[in-house]
Design a protein around this motif. Sequence first.
Motif, PDB file in Angstrom:
ATOM      1  N   SER A 111     -10.472 -15.360  -2.335  1.00 19.81           N
ATOM      2  CA  SER A 111     -11.322 -15.029  -3.478  1.00 19.81           C
ATOM      3  C   SER A 111     -10.470 -14.226  -4.449  1.00 19.81           C
ATOM      4  N   ASP A 112     -10.748 -14.358  -5.725  1.00 14.48           N
ATOM      5  CA  ASP A 112      -9.993 -13.573  -6.701  1.00 14.48           C
ATOM      6  C   ASP A 112     -10.201 -12.082  -6.422  1.00 14.48           C
ATOM      7  N   ILE A 113      -9.116 -11.325  -6.445  1.00 10.52           N
ATOM      8  CA  ILE A 113      -9.191  -9.880  -6.177  1.00 10.52           C
ATOM      9  C   ILE A 113      -8.711  -9.134  -7.424  1.00 10.52           C
ATOM     10  N   LYS A 114      -9.615  -8.402  -8.029  1.00 15.34           N
ATOM     11  CA  LYS A 114      -9.298  -7.613  -9.215  1.00 15.34           C
ATOM     12  C   LYS A 114      -9.073  -6.157  -8.816  1.00 15.34           C
ATOM     13  N   PRO A 115      -8.457  -5.363  -9.701  1.00 12.05           N
ATOM     14  CA  PRO A 115      -8.329  -3.932  -9.417  1.00 12.05           C
ATOM     15  C   PRO A 115      -9.693  -3.311  -9.123  1.00 12.05           C
ATOM     16  N   ARG A 116      -9.757  -2.435  -8.126  1.00  5.62           N
ATOM     17  CA  ARG A 116     -10.960  -1.756  -7.669  1.00  5.62           C
ATOM     18  C   ARG A 116     -11.917  -2.728  -6.969  1.00  5.62           C
ATOM     19  N   GLY A 117     -11.394  -3.903  -6.582  1.00  5.73           N
ATOM     20  CA  GLY A 117     -12.227  -4.919  -5.969  1.00  5.73           C
ATOM     21  C   GLY A 117     -12.032  -5.064  -4.473  1.00  5.73           C
ATOM     22  N   GLY A 118     -11.525  -4.012  -3.827  1.00  2.00           N
ATOM     23  CA  GLY A 118     -11.400  -4.036  -2.371  1.00  2.00           C
ATOM     24  C   GLY A 118     -10.110  -4.616  -1.841  1.00  2.00           C
ATOM     25  N   GLY A 119      -9.111  -4.755  -2.698  1.00  2.00           N
ATOM     26  CA  GLY A 119      -7.828  -5.272  -2.239  1.00  2.00           C
ATOM     27  C   GLY A 119      -7.132  -4.308  -1.286  1.00  2.00           C
ATOM     28  N   THR A 120      -6.240  -4.835  -0.485  1.00  2.00           N
ATOM     29  CA  THR A 120      -5.486  -4.018   0.461  1.00  2.00           C
ATOM     30  C   THR A 120      -4.493  -3.135  -0.285  1.00  2.00           C
ATOM     31  N   TYR A 121      -4.387  -1.883   0.131  1.00  2.00           N
ATOM     32  CA  TYR A 121      -3.341  -0.988  -0.371  1.00  2.00           C
ATOM     33  C   TYR A 121      -2.186  -1.010   0.612  1.00  2.00           C
ATOM     34  N   VAL A 122      -0.961  -1.065   0.101  1.00  2.00           N
ATOM     35  CA  VAL A 122       0.225  -0.949   0.946  1.00  2.00           C
ATOM     36  C   VAL A 122       1.036   0.253   0.502  1.00  2.00           C
ATOM     37  N   CYS A 123       1.787   0.801   1.460  1.00  2.00           N
ATOM     38  CA  CYS A 123       2.639   1.963   1.182  1.00  2.00           C
ATOM     39  C   CYS A 123       4.072   1.607   1.578  1.00  2.00           C
ATOM     40  N   PRO A 124       4.882   1.109   0.625  1.00  2.00           N
ATOM     41  CA  PRO A 124       6.257   0.743   0.949  1.00  2.00           C
ATOM     42  C   PRO A 124       7.056   1.872   1.596  1.00  2.00           C
ATOM     43  N   ASP A 125       6.782   3.134   1.218  1.00  2.00           N
ATOM     44  CA  ASP A 125       7.474   4.264   1.850  1.00  2.00           C
ATOM     45  C   ASP A 125       7.212   4.303   3.351  1.00  2.00           C
ATOM     46  N   GLY A 126       6.042   3.777   3.763  1.00  2.00           N
ATOM     47  CA  GLY A 126       5.631   3.899   5.148  1.00  2.00           C
ATOM     48  C   GLY A 126       6.486   3.106   6.116  1.00  2.00           C
ATOM     49  N   ILE A 127       7.178   2.068   5.643  1.00  2.00           N
ATOM     50  CA  ILE A 127       8.034   1.294   6.531  1.00  2.00           C
ATOM     51  C   ILE A 127       9.093   2.185   7.157  1.00  2.00           C
ATOM     52  N   ASP A 128       9.668   3.082   6.353  1.00  2.00           N
ATOM     53  CA  ASP A 128      10.673   4.010   6.882  1.00  2.00           C
ATOM     54  C   ASP A 128      10.074   4.907   7.962  1.00  2.00           C
ATOM     55  N   LEU A 129       8.842   5.371   7.749  1.00  2.00           N
ATOM     56  CA  LEU A 129       8.194   6.245   8.720  1.00  2.00           C
ATOM     57  C   LEU A 129       8.024   5.535  10.056  1.00  2.00           C
ATOM     58  N   ILE A 130       7.450   4.326  10.004  1.00  2.00           N
ATOM     59  CA  ILE A 130       7.145   3.604  11.230  1.00  2.00           C
ATOM     60  C   ILE A 130       8.421   3.151  11.935  1.00  2.00           C
ATOM     61  N   ALA A 131       9.393   2.653  11.173  1.00  2.00           N
ATOM     62  CA  ALA A 131      10.642   2.185  11.785  1.00  2.00           C
ATOM     63  C   ALA A 131      11.345   3.305  12.541  1.00  2.00           C
ATOM     64  N   ASN A 132      11.449   4.452  11.921  1.00  2.00           N
ATOM     65  CA  ASN A 132      12.124   5.578  12.581  1.00  2.00           C
ATOM     66  C   ASN A 132      11.314   6.100  13.761  1.00  2.00           C
ATOM     67  N   TYR A 133       9.992   6.056  13.636  1.00  2.00           N
ATOM     68  CA  TYR A 133       9.129   6.495  14.737  1.00  2.00           C
ATOM     69  C   TYR A 133       9.323   5.596  15.949  1.00  2.00           C
ATOM     70  N   LEU A 134       9.329   4.279  15.730  1.00  2.00           N
ATOM     71  CA  LEU A 134       9.487   3.346  16.832  1.00  2.00           C
ATOM     72  C   LEU A 134      10.904   3.386  17.410  1.00  2.00           C
TER      73      LEU A 134
END
Length: 336
Positions: A150-173
């Motif tokens: 379905s078309d997803i517009k801003p404020r329409g419930g789209g997924t948020y991603v945090c590119p910074d978070g990859i570093d957090l998870i990779a180092n944690y694992l």
Amino acid sequence: MSPQYRSLTPQQVDQFMEDGYVIIKGAFTKEQADDFTKTMWVRLGLDPNNKETWEKDRIHMPWHIRKEVASFAPKAWNAMCDLLGGAERIDTASSSWGDSFIVNFGTDELEKITDTIPPKQLDNWHVDGDFFVHFLDSPEQALLVIPIFSDIKPRGGGTYVCPDGIDLIANYLAAHSEGVLPTGLSFTPSTSTHEKHENDPGYWSHLKEIQRCSKFVELTGEVGDVVLIHPLMLHSASKNHLRIPRIITNPPVGLKEPFNFNRENPDEFSLVEKKTLRALGVDRLDFKPTTERRKIVPKRMVLANKMLEDEKKRLEALATSKQNVDMSSSTRIAVA
């Protein structure tokens, strides 16, 4: 020689290496999407034209049918192969998409809110994969894939991603070769020797580290777009203020073998492996789990099985109703 990619452009490769995701535009058609979702409202037992029947703000549906990605969305499949080092590395059991839609309805209350909730205040930050013990090289969830129905517009419930978070998870694992359990929305080491983070209530979104993250992206798009995301990306459902049902799926893509961060030929690293190594700040890593790999039966399966049975009953009732109508029409024609 640097690797040659079948689908991804140099710009898309650069974006994935920088931000950990890439959007494949128009990977399938609106007609395909309509056909795939045609029984969705019947399965849900809801009225698409009556918001009062939308009692939950978000529903995760089980799947009934599956479609091979290579034929349903070849552009997405070719890009997935580019990211993972070739089709020969992908587990054939995970090369299809099911109609396990995730529908974000929003609520009447959210529709009245004019402000946008800051991403750091979202309470759903997590990494996917609640069905296995996680290691840095785990093959079970090699990509996070989001086909958009379905078309997803801003404020329409789209997924948020945090590119910074990859570093957090990779180092944690990388620091926990004993593996971690996907407990709730967080990771809990699979041994009792680990000291918990101070003031950690069990959600990545409340850890000091994510509060220091600076890059957040709200994923929007059109029907037929497919977002391909690094498996260690922290992401969160967002609030649907528009009350336009947002429909996606998030089928996992598995590998036949674990990721290899210590290949002799660096050109044989997949893009996902390269991005993980960049997150760790190293050129290669001889990672080896110190405990056995094992699967987990997530608690959500109990609810999913119950929903599946309910949906089957609704579909059977619809089929019976159509059959009765057809028989009635045939009788009238015969009499005439």
